[in-house]
Write a protein that holds these residues in place. Structure first.
Motif, PDB file in Angstrom:
ATOM      1  N   ARG A   1     -29.296 -41.976  -2.881  1.00 45.44           N
ATOM      2  CA  ARG A   1     -29.525 -43.320  -2.369  1.00 45.44           C
ATOM      3  C   ARG A   1     -28.205 -44.057  -2.144  1.00 45.44           C
ATOM      4  N   GLU A   2     -27.287 -43.939  -3.093  1.00 43.21           N
ATOM      5  CA  GLU A   2     -26.006 -44.628  -2.951  1.00 43.21           C
ATOM      6  C   GLU A   2     -25.210 -44.063  -1.775  1.00 43.21           C
ATOM      7  N   ALA A   3     -25.259 -42.739  -1.576  1.00 42.60           N
ATOM      8  CA  ALA A   3     -24.537 -42.117  -0.458  1.00 42.60           C
ATOM      9  C   ALA A   3     -25.105 -42.586   0.880  1.00 42.60           C
ATOM     10  N   VAL A   4     -26.425 -42.621   0.963  1.00 51.43           N
ATOM     11  CA  VAL A   4     -27.072 -43.045   2.208  1.00 51.43           C
ATOM     12  C   VAL A   4     -26.793 -44.518   2.472  1.00 51.43           C
ATOM     13  N   HIS A   5     -26.937 -45.352   1.448  1.00 56.80           N
ATOM     14  CA  HIS A   5     -26.703 -46.781   1.627  1.00 56.80           C
ATOM     15  C   HIS A   5     -25.254 -47.066   2.019  1.00 56.80           C
ATOM     16  N   ASN A   6     -24.329 -46.323   1.443  1.00 51.61           N
ATOM     17  CA  ASN A   6     -22.923 -46.505   1.807  1.00 51.61           C
ATOM     18  C   ASN A   6     -22.693 -46.142   3.272  1.00 51.61           C
ATOM     19  N   ALA A   7     -23.275 -45.030   3.707  1.00 49.64           N
ATOM     20  CA  ALA A   7     -23.146 -44.618   5.116  1.00 49.64           C
ATOM     21  C   ALA A   7     -23.829 -45.625   6.034  1.00 49.64           C
ATOM     22  N   TRP A   8     -24.954 -46.172   5.597  1.00 46.41           N
ATOM     23  CA  TRP A   8     -25.639 -47.210   6.388  1.00 46.41           C
ATOM     24  C   TRP A   8     -24.723 -48.409   6.601  1.00 46.41           C
TER      25      TRP A   8
END
Length: 476
Positions: free
Chosen positions: A352-359
């Motif tokens: 979740r943190e990786a995806v949110h950071n990329a978002w």
């Protein structure tokens, strides 16, 4: 009243000026009001299938619903306006959603949650109905250098899949191919792929091209590369019975030499003119361009200052010509590091943190592009699509009220210039204001009916021409 300039002399001088003015206007025709896609998705030609765009939408929607199951989560991740007023508990979020759904639109717009709620719902709707606006079947970087036999075979199968997608209605509204560049070592391969692909496609469709079909010529550095493609287009059109001018092209800004040539001039206008009216867009290649500037891989991002320099040079060269400009791609993919169904809580949190950071990175890059007048960009992965639309809808919706006021006042006065709040609008701004609403409608940020708040009629909006609107109103 006595005049000093003889009538014949005045007429002669103004006729000469008129010829020069008309020549200028032929080059600088103003912004093209046609629909411009908000993005181009590039995918390797070997992976392209008739239903690729449909499947991309499904993957994108699953990513959104997994990592932002409701509008409040998305708003907090992206720090959208009003996010600080949104509830945290899921039950409270659901209650707010029910409340918003029951409200009339006018009342809903007064709620702090309106922007986030509207952006999220529009993203979901877009991913269901038209997840990909523009797709480029890529025979260059996304495909790589492979044996001739393999590229020949891929050109055939990709063309057949495109023909199938046309028949089944699964093709994006804008589509095309990217061939290899016309550099000395790759020009033969680029021409061969173009020929095989188009011959196979037209044989399969009975001589019909997809709507808004375009050929992307990458790594252009000199006008002769473009003019050669024009001559090849002419041969292909004659062979296949296509109307003259049916084949269109795009160029790429991805080398320093296309921004500044050996004589210290910006060659972009000459390159566009070499297209003889067939070149409709210029796309920025973030990573090739930054590499050509000597930027190391770690720092090759859309946020690097050299990219803004290239963007401004492109704007200076091509603004007012009707050429669509596109920014590049974010290379940070919103994909978690852990795969599989049986993930630990810690692994799910890391995902979740990786995806949110990329978002956040992708959203920021797209907003930066939009603020700087680049209304199109690249996407490389279906999981990037939600943020493309999040940024696009946020950009248009957050500016909607101000744009309505400016255009409504401007049209009502129908004058040479008008002062609205603290922004001075002259007549040339009128088309730009109208284009704001046209772009917003094209991508689904607003409906046609919402543009009526400007005081324009649907007929006037659909004319796509501010000049025609004023002319029509002045005749009344």
């Amino acid at each position: 009243m006595k005049l000093s300039i003889p009538g014949n002399d005045q007429a002669r001088l103004l006729d000469t000026l008129g010829a020069a003015n008309r020549k200028f206007q032929q080059t600088y025709t103003g912004d093209r009001p046609d629909r411009q896609p908000v993005h181009t998705v590039y995918g390797g030609a070997n992976l392209f299938k008739a239903d690729t765009c449909v499947k991309m939408g499904e993957i994108a929607l699953k990513s959104l619903q997994t990592y932002a199951p409701n509008f409040a989560v998305l708003a907090r991740v992206l720090q959208l306006d009003g996010h600080e007023h949104l509830p945290q508990r899921e039950a409270d979020i659901m209650a707010l959603m029910i409340k918003l759904e029951k409200m009339p639109e006018a009342a809903r717009r007064q709620e702090p949650a309106w922007l986030a709620y509207t952006v999220y719902n529009k993203i979901v709707r877009k991913l269901h109905t038209e997840p990909v606006e523009d797709f480029r079947i890529d025979f260059e970087d996304g495909f790589g250098n492979r044996p001739d036999e393999e590229e020949d075979a891929t050109a055939v199968t990709a063309a057949q899949e495109l023909a199938k997608g046309m028949q089944e209605g699964t093709v994006s509204p804008f589509i095309g191919i990217r061939i290899k560049p016309f550099t000395e070592d790759l020009k033969h391969r680029g021409v061969r792929t173009l020929d095989i692909f188009l011959t196979t496609l037209l044989d399969a469709t009975g001589g019909v091209l997809p709507a808004n079909f375009v050929v992307m010529l990458p790594k252009v550095t000199i006008p002769e590369q473009v003019s050669t493609l024009v001559r090849l287009f002419e041969l292909l059109e004659q062979t296949h019975g296509l109307p003259a001018g049916a084949l269109k092209m795009e160029t790429m800004v991805e080398a320093t030499q296309i921004v500044m040539d050996e004589e210290g001039r910006n060659p972009l206008m000459r390159i566009i003119k070499a297209g003889e009216g067939r070149c409709i867009a210029a796309h920025f290649g973030t990573y090739d361009y930054t590499a050509s500037c000597g930027i190391t891989a770690k720092y090759q991002t859309m946020g690097h200052p050299v990219c803004d320099f290239a963007h401004h040079m492109t704007k200076v060269a091509l603004a007012g010509t009707g050429i669509f400009l596109s920014d590049g791609a974010t290379n940070v993919m919103p994909v978690g590091p852990h795969r599989g169904e049986q993930l630990t809580i810690a692994q799910q949190l890391e995902n979740r943190e990786a995806v949110h950071n990329a978002w956040r990175i992708g959203f920021g890059h797209t907003m930066h592009s939009l603020i700087n007048g680049f209304y199109q960009g690249w996407d490389l992965n279906p999981a990037q699509l939600p943020m493309r639309y999040a940024a696009t809808y946020n950009f248009f919706l957050s500016s909607y009220e101000d744009a309505v006021l400016r255009l409504r006042t401007f049209v009502a006065r129908a004058a040479i210039s008008t002062l609205t709040k603290d922004i001075f609008d002259d007549a040339a701004t009128g088309q730009g204001l109208l284009n704001f609403f046209l772009k917003a409608m094209n991508c689904g940020a607003i409906a046609e009916e919402e543009a009526l708040a400007t005081g324009l009629t649907l007929e006037e909006i659909r004319s796509r021409s501010f000049y025609r609107i004023l002319e029509g109103r002045r005749r009344k």
